[in-house]
Enzyme design. Sequence first.
Site: not given
Ligand code: BES
Ligand code: ZN
Length: 477
Positions: A256, A330
Site C-alpha cells: 500500500k 477475504r
Molecule cells: N483492509 C483493506 C480494505 C480497507 C481499506 C478498508 C481502507 C477500509 C479502509 C483491504 O484488505 C484491501 O486492501 N482491500 C483492497 C482490495 C483490492 C485489492 C481488490 C481495496 O479495497 O482496495
Molecule cells: Zn488489504
Amino acid sequence: MFNYINRGPIPSLKSGSSKKTIPIILVANEDLKKWQQSLSNNQQSWLKLNDFNATSGEILLFIANNGAVDFVAAGMGENNSSTIEQDPIEPWLFSKIAKSVPKGTYQISNILNDRDANSAAFGWAMAHYKFSVYLKETKQKLSILTVPKNCDINFVSHMVRGSTLCRDLVNTPTCHMGPDDLGEVSKSLAREFKAKITIITGAALLKAGFNTIHTVGRAAEKEPRLIDITWGNQKAPKITLVGKGVCFDTGGLDIKPSNSMLNMKKDMGGAAHVLGLGQMIMEAGLNVRLRILIPAVENNISANAFRPGDIIKSYHGTTIEIGNTDAEGRLVLCDALALASEENPDLLMDFATLTGAARVALGTDVPPYFTDDQSLNSELLSRSKNQCDPLWPLPLYDPYKELLSSSIADLNNVASTGLGGAITAALFLKHFVPKTIPWIHFDVYAWNDRERPGRPKGGEAMGIRSVFDYLATKFKS
Ligand code: BES
Ligand code: ZN
Ligand code: ZN
C-alpha cells in the site's frame, strides 16, 4: 497487557433516584416559545441574553442564587415531537450535553419513550470514552446521569462495554495488538465468561487445512492463528460470528502507499467487532450457542511472503489464484467461513474492514451489509434505525461472480474490475457458505475519521448495537 475486559458498572450512569440531581430540560425547536412562557421574567431575559434557540446540542445553564446550577436547558433542534411516529433521538445529542455541562449529577426532566431513554444513557456514557492507555494525563471530567426510570440500564451497559471493548482493541497499535495479543484478549474474554477456546497456531494451520490463513500470515513475525471460542447452551440456536483479524495490513507484496497504510492497525476491526458483540451476548446471557471465529494474522512482507500469481488451496477445497496480495481479508475469512459452515449454524455473521470500495459507495459512517435472508434484512434495518446505528443493504448480485474467475484456478481473489468492489468481495465470501445457511456479511470502516461528541477520532463499533438489539429480543433467555 492492558485489561481490555471490564465488566464493572458504567461510572457515568446511576439508576434509582437521588435528591441532588440537576434537571436537564430538553427543548425542541418548535416547543421553545411555549416553554419560554413557563419561565420567570428573569429567566426569560437570561434566555434572550444568551440567544438560546434550542438548536441541537445547544446548552444554557440557569444558575440559582447560591451559585449552583439550578437547571440546564438543552436544545434538541427539530424533533417532530408532535408526530406519532417520532424519530429516535440520537445518543450523540446526549454525548454533547454530557460534554458541555459542569461536573455534577444530572437527570432528564422530560418523559422519554423507552427507546430514547436508552439512547440518552448510551450517549451519555460514550461521551466519557477516551483511549488513554498511552497517556500520562488521564484525568477526565465525570458527569453522572441518573438514568430515566424506563431506561434498561443493563441492556445499555452491555452496549457500552461491548462498544468500548471494540474501540479499545482497534485503537491499540499493532505493536501491542498483534495476532498473539488478539489471542490473549480472546482468552481473557473466554475466561471471564467460562467459554471454551482453542487456538490453532502457525504450522498447525497447514496441517488442519487452513491454508489461506497461514499463507496470508506466514511472513509476519507473529505467527498466524485461528481463534475459536464457543459459549452457551449446546442445544440453543447456533449463532456464529466471524471477524477479520488482520492486525496490520501492509498490502503484502502489492504494498500500500503510505497514506493508505497509515491506519491499517484497524484492519482487525472485524475481530474487534465480533469480540465486542460477543461480550454483549454473553453478558446478557442470551439463549444461544455462540461461536466466535477469528483468523488473526498480519499481512506483512518478508522473503516468505505470498506472491501475486500464487495459488492456494483453501480449507473449502476451492483453489484461489492471488490477483492481489492486498485482498487478504477475504482470503483469511474464507477458511473461517468454511469451518463455521460445517456445523450448519442457524445464523452466520461476519464483520470485516474488507474493502475501500464500500467507503466509496456509502462513506465512512454507513456500513453496507449483504444477505440473501429477507427477514433478517428488514429486521436489521429497523433495529439500525432504532439504535441510530447506521447500516444499509447492498445486493449480492450473482452475475458479478464471473468477474472473480481465473483461468488456472477455481477463483481469483480479486475481480477483473474495481467497480462494485464491495459486492465482488461479498460474492467471494458467499462462495464458501452453503445457500442453506442464513448468512450476513458486514463491511465496516471501524473508524471515526473526525472528532464528534461521543465519537472521538479513532476506533469505532459499527452495526453491532443493531445486531445485539435484534438478537436480544429474539433470543432472550
Ligand atoms: N483492509 C483493506 C480494505 C480497507 C481499506 C478498508 C481502507 C477500509 C479502509 C483491504 O484488505 C484491501 O486492501 N482491500 C483492497 C482490495 C483490492 C485489492 C481488490 C481495496 O479495497 O482496495
Ligand atoms: Zn488489504
Ligand atoms: Zn485488509
